[in-house]
Enzyme design. Sequence first.
Site, PDB file in Angstrom:
ATOM      1  N   TYR A 168      -7.093  58.566 -21.984  1.00 47.90           N
ATOM      2  CA  TYR A 168      -7.212  58.276 -20.559  1.00 47.90           C
ATOM      3  C   TYR A 168      -7.861  56.984 -20.210  1.00 47.90           C
ATOM      4  O   TYR A 168      -7.472  55.868 -19.874  1.00 47.90           O
ATOM      5  CB  TYR A 168      -7.365  59.237 -19.706  1.00 47.90           C
ATOM      6  CG  TYR A 168      -7.377  59.044 -18.186  1.00 47.90           C
ATOM      7  CD1 TYR A 168      -6.351  59.134 -17.288  1.00 47.90           C
ATOM      8  CD2 TYR A 168      -8.721  58.966 -17.692  1.00 47.90           C
ATOM      9  CE1 TYR A 168      -6.622  59.098 -16.067  1.00 47.90           C
ATOM     10  CE2 TYR A 168      -8.809  58.700 -16.400  1.00 47.90           C
ATOM     11  CZ  TYR A 168      -7.666  58.595 -15.412  1.00 47.90           C
ATOM     12  OH  TYR A 168      -7.794  58.511 -14.006  1.00 47.90           O
ATOM     13  N   LYS A 172      -6.547  53.110 -19.209  1.00 45.72           N
ATOM     14  CA  LYS A 172      -7.101  52.574 -17.878  1.00 45.72           C
ATOM     15  C   LYS A 172      -7.819  51.150 -18.249  1.00 45.72           C
ATOM     16  O   LYS A 172      -7.826  50.226 -17.585  1.00 45.72           O
ATOM     17  CB  LYS A 172      -8.035  53.476 -17.093  1.00 45.72           C
ATOM     18  CG  LYS A 172      -7.332  54.598 -16.467  1.00 45.72           C
ATOM     19  CD  LYS A 172      -6.415  54.481 -15.751  1.00 45.72           C
ATOM     20  CE  LYS A 172      -5.870  55.614 -15.085  1.00 45.72           C
ATOM     21  NZ  LYS A 172      -4.753  55.183 -13.826  1.00 45.72           N
TER      22      LYS A 172
HETATM   23  N1  LIG Z   1      -8.633  61.486  -7.971  1.00 47.80           N
HETATM   24  C1  LIG Z   1      -9.571  60.562  -8.177  1.00 47.80           C
HETATM   25  O1  LIG Z   1     -10.735  61.060  -8.012  1.00 47.80           O
HETATM   26  C2  LIG Z   1      -9.160  59.467  -9.293  1.00 47.80           C
HETATM   27  C3  LIG Z   1     -10.355  59.079 -10.148  1.00 47.80           C
HETATM   28  C4  LIG Z   1      -9.946  58.002 -10.937  1.00 47.80           C
HETATM   29  C5  LIG Z   1      -8.904  57.566 -11.024  1.00 47.80           C
HETATM   30  N2  LIG Z   1      -8.016  57.969 -10.396  1.00 47.80           N
HETATM   31  C6  LIG Z   1      -6.312  57.462 -10.362  1.00 47.80           C
HETATM   32  O2  LIG Z   1      -5.980  57.495  -9.242  1.00 47.80           O
HETATM   33  C7  LIG Z   1      -4.312  57.593  -9.420  1.00 47.80           C
HETATM   34  C8  LIG Z   1      -3.881  58.683  -8.635  1.00 47.80           C
HETATM   35  O3  LIG Z   1      -4.795  59.962  -8.993  1.00 47.80           O
HETATM   36  P1  LIG Z   1      -4.514  61.353  -8.310  1.00 47.80           P
HETATM   37  O4  LIG Z   1      -5.756  62.037  -8.353  1.00 47.80           O
HETATM   38  O5  LIG Z   1      -3.966  61.143  -6.841  1.00 47.80           O
HETATM   39  O6  LIG Z   1      -3.508  62.226  -9.218  1.00 47.80           O
HETATM   40  P2  LIG Z   1      -2.046  63.140  -8.781  1.00 47.80           P
HETATM   41  O7  LIG Z   1      -1.882  63.865  -9.895  1.00 47.80           O
HETATM   42  O8  LIG Z   1      -2.513  63.954  -7.602  1.00 47.80           O
HETATM   43  O9  LIG Z   1      -0.976  62.281  -8.540  1.00 47.80           O
HETATM   44  C9  LIG Z   1      -0.462  61.421  -9.436  1.00 47.80           C
HETATM   45  C10 LIG Z   1       1.039  61.298  -9.030  1.00 47.80           C
HETATM   46  O10 LIG Z   1       1.826  60.475  -9.987  1.00 47.80           O
HETATM   47  C11 LIG Z   1       3.041  61.228 -10.517  1.00 47.80           C
HETATM   48  N3  LIG Z   1       3.420  60.782 -11.871  1.00 47.80           N
HETATM   49  C12 LIG Z   1       2.556  61.202 -13.058  1.00 47.80           C
HETATM   50  N4  LIG Z   1       3.468  60.583 -14.109  1.00 47.80           N
HETATM   51  C13 LIG Z   1       4.742  60.274 -13.770  1.00 47.80           C
HETATM   52  C14 LIG Z   1       5.867  59.845 -14.206  1.00 47.80           C
HETATM   53  N5  LIG Z   1       6.088  59.552 -15.227  1.00 47.80           N
HETATM   54  N6  LIG Z   1       6.774  59.205 -13.590  1.00 47.80           N
HETATM   55  C15 LIG Z   1       6.749  59.213 -12.090  1.00 47.80           C
HETATM   56  N7  LIG Z   1       5.705  59.808 -11.216  1.00 47.80           N
HETATM   57  C16 LIG Z   1       4.741  60.242 -12.039  1.00 47.80           C
HETATM   58  C17 LIG Z   1       2.991  62.645 -10.433  1.00 47.80           C
HETATM   59  O11 LIG Z   1       4.202  63.128  -9.994  1.00 47.80           O
HETATM   60  C18 LIG Z   1       1.813  62.868  -9.061  1.00 47.80           C
HETATM   61  O12 LIG Z   1       2.419  63.013  -7.817  1.00 47.80           O
HETATM   62  C19 LIG Z   1      -4.250  57.712 -11.221  1.00 47.80           C
HETATM   63  O13 LIG Z   1      -4.051  56.476 -11.482  1.00 47.80           O
HETATM   64  C20 LIG Z   1      -5.594  58.242 -11.373  1.00 47.80           C
HETATM   65  O14 LIG Z   1      -5.787  58.073 -12.698  1.00 47.80           O
HETATM   66  C21 LIG Z   1      -8.047  59.166  -9.560  1.00 47.80           C
END
Ligand SMILES: NC(=O)c1ccc[n+]([C@@H]2O[C@H](COP(=O)([O-])OP(=O)(O)OC[C@H]3O[C@@H](n4cnc5c(N)ncnc54)[C@H](O)[C@@H]3O)[C@@H](O)[C@H]2O)c1
Length: 309
Positions: A168, A172
């Site tokens: 991961y 990133k």
């Molecule tokens: N939540 C946090 O605090 C946090 C922290 C750091 C980074 N992020 C980043 O923010 C972004 C969103 O994270 P989140 O927490 O909302 O995640 P989440 O898992 O709630 O949502 C991610 C979405 O991406 C979709 N997805 C994943 N792989 C896919 C694919 N191959 N094709 C189509 N759709 C796909 C999933 O179906 C899901 O709906 C990500 O890039 C994550 O790495 C989040």
Amino acid sequence: MTAPLLEGRVALVTGGARGIGHAVSRALHALGASVLVADAGVGIGGDAPDPSVANAVAASLGHRAAAFTADLASPGQAEAAVAAARERFGAIDVVVNNAAILRDGFIFKTQRDDWQRVLEVNLHTPFAILAAATPAMREQVKSGRAPGRIVNVISSAGLVGNFAQSAYASAKAGLAGLTRTVAMDLHRSGILCNAVAPFAATRVTESIQAANDAQAEYKARGLRVPAEHVARVIAFLVSPANGFTGQILGVRGREIFLFSQARPVARVVSEPLDRQDALALGGVLEAEFADRLTDLATDLELFNTEPLL
Ligand SMILES: NC(=O)c1ccc[n+]([C@@H]2O[C@H](COP(=O)([O-])OP(=O)(O)OC[C@H]3O[C@@H](n4cnc5c(N)ncnc54)[C@H](O)[C@@H]3O)[C@@H](O)[C@H]2O)c1
């Protein structure tokens, strides 16, 4: 009355049906954009696709929204998503590369299959989407349309590292590097590309398995932070009003961070090769660099304060 910030703009939001992506889809749509919600509805690790998730979000947005539910990491699907946005809404102005999966494990326990899948979804797919979208975005500029905007959603894990997140964090970090290069490649056309490292309450935050009190507190703090704060910053960055490019912003509630980017911070000039062996050079490096070394703090330590909401 002034026009909404994104009126007439066409946006592709990957992972746009859940968590942060869902907040982004809603924010861009509310500001007047047409939004293609590209989300396969998979689990956190990328399994068990469910097209009803994105279909429901597109239906709830209604007019100016559509769903694309294929796995974006499958061959041809990133390109198909870009084509779908253009066919449905007539252009492609905004790309938000937000979809990502997590398959954690210490480096000494990681399986190559998991590494590959994480790199495919979190890094190769954003590349494929940008490789498909940017020729059209450049052509649009040539024909007089306002230049487009790109946001790649990264993670502090890719900037500072985190335990058990080799795939991961590497993906990133790669996406941060891609952001810089894309910003440079597109600068002349006026298309701008930035990265956002978010902190927000999503199912991913809920899934954190706290191994100690500090981690439990970190998780509890994360669960208090609405994703809408991240969406607001992304809405600005993808708007014609934004002039930043090649930058990395962090968003945690009402706190917005500008991240530094790697530059040399100290310099030593060695003696010629025949006058200084490796050990002697090492002694100089230790003396000169000792107080400039980067420690191994994770974001749990770097952001060890109460979020401002
Ligand atoms: N939540 C946090 O605090 C946090 C922290 C750091 C980074 N992020 C980043 O923010 C972004 C969103 O994270 P989140 O927490 O909302 O995640 P989440 O898992 O709630 O949502 C991610 C979405 O991406 C979709 N997805 C994943 N792989 C896919 C694919 N191959 N094709 C189509 N759709 C796909 C999933 O179906 C899901 O709906 C990500 O890039 C994550 O790495 C989040």
